[in-house]
Write a protein that holds these residues in place. Structure first.
Motif, mmCIF file in Angstrom:
data_model
loop_
_atom_site.group_PDB
_atom_site.id
_atom_site.type_symbol
_atom_site.label_atom_id
_atom_site.label_comp_id
_atom_site.label_asym_id
_atom_site.label_seq_id
_atom_site.Cartn_x
_atom_site.Cartn_y
_atom_site.Cartn_z
ATOM 1 N N VAL A 1 0.831 -1.200 0.000
ATOM 2 C CA VAL A 1 0.000 0.000 0.000
ATOM 3 C C VAL A 1 0.870 1.256 0.000
ATOM 4 O O VAL A 1 0.584 2.233 -0.696
ATOM 5 C CB VAL A 1 -0.960 0.005 1.201
ATOM 6 N N GLU A 2 1.957 1.243 0.759
ATOM 7 C CA GLU A 2 2.858 2.398 0.797
ATOM 8 C C GLU A 2 3.491 2.645 -0.568
ATOM 9 O O GLU A 2 3.645 3.792 -0.994
ATOM 10 C CB GLU A 2 3.941 2.173 1.848
ATOM 11 N N LEU A 3 3.864 1.580 -1.256
ATOM 12 C CA LEU A 3 4.442 1.743 -2.586
ATOM 13 C C LEU A 3 3.424 2.334 -3.560
ATOM 14 O O LEU A 3 3.762 3.182 -4.386
ATOM 15 C CB LEU A 3 4.939 0.393 -3.107
ATOM 16 N N ALA A 4 2.182 1.870 -3.455
ATOM 17 C CA ALA A 4 1.139 2.409 -4.329
ATOM 18 C C ALA A 4 0.953 3.904 -4.090
ATOM 19 O O ALA A 4 0.695 4.669 -5.029
ATOM 20 C CB ALA A 4 -0.170 1.664 -4.101
ATOM 21 N N GLU A 5 1.105 4.340 -2.852
ATOM 22 C CA GLU A 5 0.904 5.752 -2.517
ATOM 23 C C GLU A 5 1.982 6.652 -3.102
ATOM 24 O O GLU A 5 1.749 7.842 -3.329
ATOM 25 C CB GLU A 5 0.855 5.914 -0.995
ATOM 26 N N ILE A 6 3.179 6.097 -3.364
ATOM 27 C CA ILE A 6 4.250 6.917 -3.936
ATOM 28 C C ILE A 6 4.405 6.649 -5.428
ATOM 29 O O ILE A 6 5.397 7.073 -6.041
ATOM 30 C CB ILE A 6 5.591 6.682 -3.214
ATOM 31 N N GLY A 7 3.455 5.940 -6.022
ATOM 32 C CA GLY A 7 3.458 5.769 -7.467
ATOM 33 C C GLY A 7 4.147 4.539 -7.991
ATOM 34 O O GLY A 7 4.416 4.451 -9.186
ATOM 35 N N VAL A 8 4.470 3.570 -7.123
ATOM 36 C CA VAL A 8 5.077 2.318 -7.574
ATOM 37 C C VAL A 8 3.964 1.291 -7.767
ATOM 38 O O VAL A 8 3.298 0.902 -6.808
ATOM 39 C CB VAL A 8 6.111 1.788 -6.563
ATOM 40 N N VAL A 9 3.768 0.847 -8.998
ATOM 41 C CA VAL A 9 2.724 -0.111 -9.329
ATOM 42 C C VAL A 9 3.310 -1.514 -9.301
ATOM 43 O O VAL A 9 4.346 -1.772 -9.920
ATOM 44 C CB VAL A 9 2.126 0.181 -10.723
ATOM 45 N N LEU A 10 2.677 -2.417 -8.573
ATOM 46 C CA LEU A 10 3.102 -3.810 -8.545
ATOM 47 C C LEU A 10 2.633 -4.503 -9.818
ATOM 48 O O LEU A 10 1.462 -4.416 -10.184
ATOM 49 C CB LEU A 10 2.528 -4.516 -7.318
ATOM 50 N N MET A 11 3.550 -5.210 -10.476
ATOM 51 C CA MET A 11 3.231 -5.864 -11.737
ATOM 52 C C MET A 11 3.818 -7.279 -11.749
ATOM 53 O O MET A 11 4.924 -7.496 -11.254
ATOM 54 C CB MET A 11 3.812 -5.076 -12.915
ATOM 55 N N LEU B 1 6.956 9.639 -14.482
ATOM 56 C CA LEU B 1 6.109 10.056 -13.365
ATOM 57 C C LEU B 1 5.721 8.914 -12.437
ATOM 58 O O LEU B 1 4.983 9.130 -11.490
ATOM 59 C CB LEU B 1 4.836 10.727 -13.905
ATOM 60 N N ALA B 2 6.175 7.721 -12.707
ATOM 61 C CA ALA B 2 5.782 6.582 -11.877
ATOM 62 C C ALA B 2 6.832 5.494 -11.997
ATOM 63 O O ALA B 2 7.867 5.669 -12.646
ATOM 64 C CB ALA B 2 4.402 6.062 -12.301
ATOM 65 N N GLY B 3 6.561 4.380 -11.370
ATOM 66 C CA GLY B 3 7.481 3.254 -11.427
ATOM 67 C C GLY B 3 6.723 1.952 -11.288
ATOM 68 O O GLY B 3 5.532 1.932 -10.939
#
Length: 217
Positions: free
Chosen positions: A82-92, A109-111
């Motif tokens: 959830v913390e990663l999603a909040e800073i723009g890191v998308v799990l793939m 703009l993201a990762g």
């Protein structure tokens, strides 16, 4: 065993997967062992598995390129899904044919944090625990890697899970498959993670996440 371990590589003709807790694994195609050198040293023609568990691990991680298995890194602060999603890191889910892939891709703009998907049920949970135990008992046998490939992958999954919401995020991103509840999956990975040694690949994953945090827009 290996053909049923790695989810997402083969799909039924209708394009949908059927997964039931305790009823069998998702059909998948195990990666072919490499024809050249693996991160464990030597090619398939020289590999002599000590037993079936060793053969299972080799079919899953033996195809990982040497430059990905051989790392020297340092620990960073962990982050939940959830913390990663909040800073723009998308799990793939990673599409690499080997198991235990973990990489961060940065965009403007993201990762993305790419991870090998895993199908969790009673049998595969047992395989994961025993492969981690195998790594602990054979650590240092290879000069190319510290040997803790599966342990590092499991440690990252445990790091990503602090709450049931994190497990839900992993399911939503198709990284975690299987029928156990979010609470059961959380208990399994957090309990297992407390008994694992952090391998080099675990520290590299944290280093790449930390680098994204420091350099993101």
């Amino acid at each position: 065993m290996g053909a049923k371990f790695h989810p997402g590589k083969a799909k039924p003709k209708n394009g949908r997967r059927r997964m039931r807790w305790g009823s069998g694994c998702i059909p998948a195609t195990a990666p072919a062992p490499p024809s050249g050198k693996s991160h464990g040293g030597g090619g398939i023609e020289h590999y002599k598995p000590p037993h079936l568990l060793g053969l299972l691990r080799f079919t899953q991680v033996g195809g990982m390129p040497e430059h990905m298995a051989n790392y020297t890194a340092y620990p960073m602060s962990p982050s939940s899904a959830v913390e990663l999603a909040e800073i723009g890191v998308v799990l793939m889910p990673s599409t690499e044919p080997w198991f235990g892939d973990m990489r961060v891709r940065r965009f403007r703009l993201a990762g993305e944090l790419l991870l090998s998907p895993v199908f969790l049920r009673e049998v595969t949970a047992c395989w994961l625990v025993n492969m981690a135990a195998l790594e602990a008992s054979t650590a240092g046998a290879s000069r190319e890697s510290d040997g803790f490939v599966v342990s590092s992958y499991l440690s990252v999954l445990a790091m990503l899970m602090d709450r049931k919401e994190d497990v839900h995020e992993l399911r939503r991103r198709r990284l975690l498959h299987g029928a156990p509840s979010n609470k059961q999956a959380l208990g399994f990975f957090k309990g297992l993670g407390q008994n694992l040694r952090f391998g080099d690949r675990y520290f590299v994953a944290l280093e790449e996440i930390d680098s994204y945090k420091r350099h993101r827009s």
